[in-house]
Design a protein around this motif. Structure first.
Motif, mmCIF file in Angstrom:
data_model
loop_
_atom_site.group_PDB
_atom_site.id
_atom_site.type_symbol
_atom_site.label_atom_id
_atom_site.label_comp_id
_atom_site.label_asym_id
_atom_site.label_seq_id
_atom_site.Cartn_x
_atom_site.Cartn_y
_atom_site.Cartn_z
ATOM 1 N N LYS A 37 12.813 63.468 -15.407
ATOM 2 C CA LYS A 37 14.225 63.454 -15.031
ATOM 3 C C LYS A 37 14.615 64.690 -14.235
ATOM 4 O O LYS A 37 14.425 65.816 -14.679
ATOM 5 N N GLY A 38 15.140 64.461 -13.043
ATOM 6 C CA GLY A 38 15.675 65.535 -12.223
ATOM 7 C C GLY A 38 14.636 66.471 -11.630
ATOM 8 O O GLY A 38 14.982 67.496 -11.094
ATOM 9 N N LYS A 39 13.374 66.134 -11.729
ATOM 10 C CA LYS A 39 12.332 66.997 -11.188
ATOM 11 C C LYS A 39 11.694 66.349 -9.983
ATOM 12 O O LYS A 39 11.472 65.148 -9.958
ATOM 13 N N VAL A 40 11.403 67.164 -8.991
ATOM 14 C CA VAL A 40 10.649 66.701 -7.837
ATOM 15 C C VAL A 40 9.231 67.211 -8.021
ATOM 16 O O VAL A 40 9.012 68.404 -8.213
ATOM 17 N N TYR A 41 8.285 66.296 -7.995
ATOM 18 C CA TYR A 41 6.899 66.667 -8.210
ATOM 19 C C TYR A 41 6.179 66.843 -6.888
ATOM 20 O O TYR A 41 6.421 66.109 -5.938
ATOM 21 N N LYS A 42 5.302 67.794 -6.852
ATOM 22 C CA LYS A 42 4.435 68.003 -5.706
ATOM 23 C C LYS A 42 3.311 66.984 -5.819
ATOM 24 O O LYS A 42 2.557 66.992 -6.789
ATOM 25 N N VAL A 43 3.215 66.099 -4.858
ATOM 26 C CA VAL A 43 2.161 65.097 -4.868
ATOM 27 C C VAL A 43 0.902 65.741 -4.295
ATOM 28 O O VAL A 43 0.899 66.276 -3.197
ATOM 29 N N ILE A 44 -0.163 65.707 -5.063
ATOM 30 C CA ILE A 44 -1.459 66.233 -4.644
ATOM 31 C C ILE A 44 -2.364 65.022 -4.398
ATOM 32 O O ILE A 44 -2.606 64.239 -5.317
ATOM 33 N N THR A 45 -2.817 64.874 -3.153
ATOM 34 C CA THR A 45 -3.710 63.779 -2.793
ATOM 35 C C THR A 45 -5.041 64.360 -2.323
ATOM 36 O O THR A 45 -5.194 65.577 -2.212
ATOM 37 N N MET A 46 -5.967 63.500 -2.011
ATOM 38 C CA MET A 46 -7.259 63.948 -1.484
ATOM 39 C C MET A 46 -7.097 64.649 -0.136
ATOM 40 O O MET A 46 -7.936 65.450 0.254
ATOM 41 N N ASP A 47 -5.985 64.371 0.581
ATOM 42 C CA ASP A 47 -5.748 64.972 1.891
ATOM 43 C C ASP A 47 -4.946 66.267 1.832
ATOM 44 O O ASP A 47 -4.675 66.872 2.872
ATOM 45 N N PHE A 81 -1.007 75.926 -7.693
ATOM 46 C CA PHE A 81 -1.532 76.605 -8.876
ATOM 47 C C PHE A 81 -0.799 77.915 -9.149
ATOM 48 O O PHE A 81 -0.587 78.285 -10.296
ATOM 49 N N ASN A 82 -0.407 78.609 -8.097
ATOM 50 C CA ASN A 82 0.273 79.893 -8.243
ATOM 51 C C ASN A 82 1.770 79.758 -8.502
ATOM 52 O O ASN A 82 2.473 80.759 -8.596
ATOM 53 N N GLY A 83 2.271 78.535 -8.589
ATOM 54 C CA GLY A 83 3.674 78.316 -8.922
ATOM 55 C C GLY A 83 4.601 78.259 -7.729
ATOM 56 O O GLY A 83 5.812 78.181 -7.900
ATOM 57 N N GLY A 84 4.054 78.276 -6.518
ATOM 58 C CA GLY A 84 4.880 78.263 -5.319
ATOM 59 C C GLY A 84 5.647 76.979 -5.100
ATOM 60 O O GLY A 84 6.673 76.969 -4.449
ATOM 61 N N GLN A 88 0.309 76.701 -12.662
ATOM 62 C CA GLN A 88 -0.285 75.461 -13.156
ATOM 63 C C GLN A 88 -1.784 75.663 -13.362
ATOM 64 O O GLN A 88 -2.428 76.337 -12.574
ATOM 65 N N ASP A 89 -2.339 75.046 -14.411
ATOM 66 C CA ASP A 89 -3.768 75.133 -14.700
ATOM 67 C C ASP A 89 -4.575 74.081 -13.965
ATOM 68 O O ASP A 89 -5.755 74.252 -13.720
ATOM 69 N N PHE A 90 -3.943 72.959 -13.677
ATOM 70 C CA PHE A 90 -4.650 71.841 -13.075
ATOM 71 C C PHE A 90 -3.681 70.999 -12.267
ATOM 72 O O PHE A 90 -2.467 71.136 -12.395
ATOM 73 N N ALA A 91 -4.238 70.145 -11.431
ATOM 74 C CA ALA A 91 -3.423 69.222 -10.644
ATOM 75 C C ALA A 91 -3.991 67.821 -10.807
ATOM 76 O O ALA A 91 -5.206 67.629 -10.757
ATOM 77 N N VAL A 92 -3.112 66.865 -11.009
ATOM 78 C CA VAL A 92 -3.513 65.468 -11.042
ATOM 79 C C VAL A 92 -3.537 64.985 -9.600
ATOM 80 O O VAL A 92 -2.533 65.066 -8.898
ATOM 81 N N LEU A 145 -6.670 59.615 -9.167
ATOM 82 C CA LEU A 145 -7.999 59.634 -8.569
ATOM 83 C C LEU A 145 -8.890 60.715 -9.162
ATOM 84 O O LEU A 145 -10.113 60.616 -9.111
ATOM 85 N N GLY A 146 -8.273 61.768 -9.671
ATOM 86 C CA GLY A 146 -9.065 62.850 -10.236
ATOM 87 C C GLY A 146 -8.179 63.969 -10.730
ATOM 88 O O GLY A 146 -6.946 63.882 -10.673
ATOM 89 N N VAL A 147 -8.818 65.006 -11.195
ATOM 90 C CA VAL A 147 -8.116 66.201 -11.657
ATOM 91 C C VAL A 147 -8.802 67.401 -11.012
ATOM 92 O O VAL A 147 -10.030 67.491 -11.022
ATOM 93 N N ALA A 148 -8.012 68.289 -10.443
ATOM 94 C CA ALA A 148 -8.545 69.522 -9.853
ATOM 95 C C ALA A 148 -7.999 70.704 -10.644
ATOM 96 O O ALA A 148 -6.823 70.722 -11.003
ATOM 97 N N THR A 149 -8.868 71.670 -10.912
ATOM 98 C CA THR A 149 -8.450 72.856 -11.658
ATOM 99 C C THR A 149 -8.548 74.080 -10.766
ATOM 100 O O THR A 149 -9.195 74.049 -9.718
ATOM 101 N N ILE A 150 -7.927 75.149 -11.196
ATOM 102 C CA ILE A 150 -8.033 76.405 -10.465
ATOM 103 C C ILE A 150 -9.488 76.858 -10.423
ATOM 104 O O ILE A 150 -9.951 77.431 -9.446
#
Length: 168
Positions: A107-117, A127-130, A137-141, A151-156
């Motif tokens: 609710k009320g949040k805009v998410y940063k979409v992380i794709t393969m591109d 990851f640095n909070g920008g 953030q520790d990881f990205a979906v 599709l996957g999970v990427a970590t720092i």
């Protein structure tokens, strides 16, 4: 006879192209270049012991939690956090995942979409909070552009390993 041409738009001086401070480090690489492993998902009704075993078998630090009904992404299970909860006795291995999962707040949040591109400099910024209000953030979906499929999970750690392996 002299002819002149008139332009309706004034001449705008060329702006220097923005260059990320990380651009030289990543040299155009994207999330796909990290070769993230496929996401391992669990359901809220699965036992913590089963989720933990699945994570250990694949050496994963995060599992996505999806709906049993429509496979919608509900949250995630952080294995380091889960170990702490088990050690403190907050949860037990025969409890269900929903007791230990971290839910995504929609609710009320805009998410940063992380794709393969997604360029790696954007992933590092994430990851640095920008892109998340200063919260690291520790990881990205990693999803498709429409956010329909995980599709996957990427970590720092994946990002750090990529830079370490890549020749200078």
């Amino acid at each position: 006879m002299e002819t002149t041409t008139s332009s309706s738009t004034p001449h705008i001086p060329a702006q220097p192209e923005y260059k990320s401070p990380w651009a030289d480090k990543y040299r155009g690489a994207t999330v796909e270049d990290l070769d993230p492993p496929p996401a391992l998902s669990t359901k809220p009704t699965d036992l913590i012991s089963n989720a933990l075993m699945s994570a250990y078998e694949r050496d994963y630090t995060h599992l996505t939690v999806i709906s049993e009904h429509n496979r919608a992404l509900l949250g995630y299970l952080s294995i380091p956090r889960l170990k702490e909860l088990l050690k403190k006795g907050t949860v037990r291995d025969h409890d269900t995942v929903d007791k230990a999962m971290l839910k995504f707040r929609r609710k009320g949040k805009v998410y940063k979409v992380i794709t393969m591109d997604t360029p790696l400099e954007e992933l590092e910024e994430f990851f640095n909070g920008g892109t998340s209000g200063g919260i690291q953030q520790d990881f990205a979906v990693v999803t498709d552009v429409g956010r329909r499929f995980v599709l996957g999970v990427a970590t720092i750690g994946d990002l750090e390993e990529f830079v370490r392996r890549r020749p200078a």
